[in-house]
Design an enzyme around this catalytic site. Structure first.
Site, PDB file in Angstrom:
ATOM      1  CG  ASP A  19      -1.953   1.048   1.257  1.00  0.00           C
ATOM      2  OD1 ASP A  19      -3.124   0.721   1.466  1.00  0.00           O
ATOM      3  OD2 ASP A  19      -1.611   2.233   1.057  1.00  0.00           O
TER       4      ASP A  19
ATOM      5  CG  ASP B 141      -2.915   3.291  -2.224  1.00  0.00           C
ATOM      6  OD1 ASP B 141      -3.940   2.615  -2.040  1.00  0.00           O
ATOM      7  OD2 ASP B 141      -2.328   3.904  -1.313  1.00  0.00           O
ATOM      8  CD  GLU B 142      -5.406  -1.767   0.078  1.00  0.00           C
ATOM      9  OE1 GLU B 142      -5.582  -2.536   1.008  1.00  0.00           O
ATOM     10  OE2 GLU B 142      -6.244  -0.905  -0.245  1.00  0.00           O
TER      11      GLU B 142
HETATM   12  P1  TTP Z   1      -5.314   4.836   1.285  1.00  0.00           P
HETATM   13  O1  TTP Z   1      -4.253   3.835   0.939  1.00  0.00           O
HETATM   14  O2  TTP Z   1      -6.408   4.412   2.196  1.00  0.00           O
HETATM   15  O3  TTP Z   1      -4.648   6.119   1.965  1.00  0.00           O
HETATM   16  P2  TTP Z   1      -3.275   6.830   1.641  1.00  0.00           P
HETATM   17  O4  TTP Z   1      -2.483   6.085   0.625  1.00  0.00           O
HETATM   18  O5  TTP Z   1      -3.548   8.256   1.312  1.00  0.00           O
HETATM   19  O6  TTP Z   1      -2.532   6.817   3.026  1.00  0.00           O
HETATM   20  P3  TTP Z   1      -1.891   5.556   3.799  1.00  0.00           P
HETATM   21  O7  TTP Z   1      -2.128   4.349   2.946  1.00  0.00           O
HETATM   22  O8  TTP Z   1      -0.444   5.870   3.951  1.00  0.00           O
HETATM   23  O9  TTP Z   1      -2.598   5.518   5.097  1.00  0.00           O
HETATM   24  O10 TTP Z   1      -5.979   5.373  -0.026  1.00  0.00           O
HETATM   25  C1  TTP Z   1      -5.253   5.540  -1.224  1.00  0.00           C
HETATM   26  C2  TTP Z   1      -5.749   6.767  -1.952  1.00  0.00           C
HETATM   27  O11 TTP Z   1      -7.132   6.642  -2.220  1.00  0.00           O
HETATM   28  C3  TTP Z   1      -5.591   8.044  -1.163  1.00  0.00           C
HETATM   29  O12 TTP Z   1      -4.317   8.614  -1.320  1.00  0.00           O
HETATM   30  C4  TTP Z   1      -6.697   8.894  -1.713  1.00  0.00           C
HETATM   31  C5  TTP Z   1      -7.765   7.911  -2.134  1.00  0.00           C
HETATM   32  N1  TTP Z   1      -8.853   7.896  -1.132  1.00  0.00           N
HETATM   33  C6  TTP Z   1      -9.983   8.671  -1.376  1.00  0.00           C
HETATM   34  O13 TTP Z   1     -10.099   9.319  -2.421  1.00  0.00           O
HETATM   35  N2  TTP Z   1     -10.961   8.702  -0.430  1.00  0.00           N
HETATM   36  C7  TTP Z   1     -10.867   8.029   0.755  1.00  0.00           C
HETATM   37  O14 TTP Z   1     -11.765   8.089   1.598  1.00  0.00           O
HETATM   38  C8  TTP Z   1      -9.667   7.231   0.992  1.00  0.00           C
HETATM   39  C9  TTP Z   1      -9.504   6.465   2.271  1.00  0.00           C
HETATM   40  C10 TTP Z   1      -8.707   7.204   0.023  1.00  0.00           C
HETATM   41 MG    MG Z   2      -2.203   4.053   0.770  1.00  0.00          MG
END
Ligand code: TTP
Ligand code: MG
Length: 460
Positions: free
Chosen positions: A11, A105-106
């Site tokens: 991720d 992103d995962e």
């Molecule tokens: P995440 O992987 O949940 O969050 P992140 O990468 O920003 O942070 P981290 O993993 O380090 O905790 O989500 C990936 C992307 O998806 C995030 O950058 C933006 C998008 N996203 C949204 O648009 N809305 C949301 O509610 C969430 C959780 C994420």
């Molecule tokens: Mg992330």
């Protein structure tokens, strides 16, 4: 649970915000908030610097501005995020043919399906070190957190422990102990609603779950959920890594002669569209993980919103329910001119969703295009904070802000040091939108991954 730590989960860290910091050098180390910037905007994500102020995904941007007035508030640039996402997914495909993207992103990777995988912990550590290094190199600086374990449950948990910018293996044999003291909410699919029901029978931690019988659990959460909760409590998780069949989508959309304002009417249209989409899925023997809606409002903004499920489905009811929720939550003020329902992220087998008790809590991805401003609107409406631009005399930069007929641009890019700020008329003919800069890893991406199939493809 497998005997070796063969499932990898990756991720990216603060993904959208990290891309912005990468491409805007003056924002490195500063609080950055990406999301809707309008009055009713919602935060997509915040950089770790901004999280210190209590800003997080899904918070109203208004509140985020109040909590973090010094933050840079930027609109999302989905094409840039998609570019980096593709590079990272391509790197994962080098490890194994079995890669299951979960969101932009995962992803999960089944390392056992890769070449020469022995399960040896030193080998895994080296593989992950190289992977994380490659992510940085091929994306020009993004960091990924990686977890490895004997199941999807363990691997994803490990990533959470590794964040940010870290790596963690849950060694086979240590699973039961590692999860014992965690909240039941650490179990995939358990959200607030399930946790509240479990609290009624004094189950808070995973170890508490082990002490209650399946029969007792059944009374609180139903048969299917009870059984799988019990299995997860004992770290039993054999879920396979399911690669997407192809990067494709199915969708249907209608443009209306007259704008529709009535919510019930919209819900009925969504249901009809969901039925069409579900029928196509059934015909192709596919199941979809991601459900999206596309809405064009009376001011010509096009909004696409998508939600990825825990499992995958071909059910009309399920697709309709999620799509209706997405429409209901969308920022529609006036009438709706166009409405579409789509599905993507296919699997060939249904991945049963374990818990229907909870509201869908997976993140909503929202994209708002202003590419087609209505003729009445003035040109300057299209300069949004964060957009990349090129000025014929000053070079490449990004929109810092605009108002009263002026637009402020900071002239810097991924390839430069932090640069100066200049202000122009919003109508300056020398100022245009900039195309994306290439990434080293673009070459790793298969042409097939770029195929744009249908109105919802290339969404993220
Ligand atoms: P995440 O992987 O949940 O969050 P992140 O990468 O920003 O942070 P981290 O993993 O380090 O905790 O989500 C990936 C992307 O998806 C995030 O950058 C933006 C998008 N996203 C949204 O648009 N809305 C949301 O509610 C969430 C959780 C994420
Ligand atoms: Mg992330």
């Amino acid at each position: 649970m497998r005997s070796t730590a063969s499932i990898l989960h990756l991720d990216l860290d603060a993904f959208f915000a990290s891309v912005e910091q990468r491409d805007k050098p003056s924002l490195k180390g500063r609080p950055v908030i990406v999301g809707g910037v309008g009055a009713r905007g919602v935060v997509s994500t915040a950089s770790y610097e901004a999280r210190k102020f209590g800003v997080h995904s899904a918070m109203a941007t208004r509140e985020a501005r109040w909590r973090c007035p010094s933050g840079a508030f930027l609109i999302p640039r989905f094409d840039a995020y998609q570019q980096s996402s593709r590079v990272v997914m391509a790197l994962l495909k080098q490890l194994s043919p079995l890669v299951e993207p979960l969101s932009i992103d995962e992803a999960f990777v089944d390392l056992a399906a890769g070449e020469d995988f022995s399960g040896d912990l030193d080998q895994i550590a080296e593989l992950v070190r190289k992977l994380r290094e490659d992510v940085v190199g091929q994306t020009c600086g993004l960091s990924a957190s990686v977890g490895v374990g004997s199941s999807k449950f363990m691997a994803k948990l490990a990533t959470g422990m590794a964040k940010p910018d870290g790596f963690k293996v849950i060694t086979p044999g240590s699973e039961l102990e590692i999860i014992a003291d965690l909240s039941v909410k650490a179990i995939p699919g358990v959200g607030e609603a399930t946790a509240t029901r479990l609290a009624r029978i004094a189950v808070f931690k995973i170890s508490d779950l082990r002490k209650v019988s399946v029969a007792e659990l059944e009374r609180e959460v139903g048969k299917a959920a009870a059984e799988s909760l019990h299995q997860f409590a004992f770290a039993e998780d054999d879920r396979a890594v399911q690669p997407e069949r192809e990067a494709k989508s199915i969708s249907v959309e209608d443009t209306f002669e007259q704008d529709i304002v009535d919510a019930a009417e919209l819900a009925a249209i969504v249901e009809r569209d969901a039925a069409i989409v579900a029928a196509k899925l059934v015909k192709q023997q596919l199941f979809a993980k991601t459900i999206n809606v596309k809405i064009r409002t009376d001011d010509f903004a096009t909004i696409t919103r998508a939600r990825t499920l825990e499992g995958s489905t071909d059910s009309v009811q399920r697709i309709a329910a999620v799509a209706q929720q997405l429409v209901a939550e969308a920022p529609i003020s006036g009438g709706v001119r166009l409405l579409g329902v789509g599905v993507s992220n296919f699997t060939m087998a249904a991945q049963e969703e374990l818990f229907f008790l909870d509201e869908d809590t997976n993140p909503v991805m929202e994209q708002i295009h202003f590419a087609q401003p209505p003729p009445r609107r003035r040109f300057f409406d299209t300069w949004m904070p964060g957009m990349e631009v090129i000025h014929e005399e000053h070079g490449r930069g990004w929109v810092w802000g605009q108002g009263a007929g002026r637009v402020t641009v900071r002239f810097e890019s991924r390839l430069t040091e932090p640069g100066p700020i200049e202000t122009f008329s919003t109508q300056d003919p020398l100022l245009t939108r900039a195309p994306l800069l290439p990434l080293p890893g673009d070459d790793l991406v298969e042409p097939d991954d770029l195929i744009d199939s249908g109105p919802f493809a290339a969404q993220w």
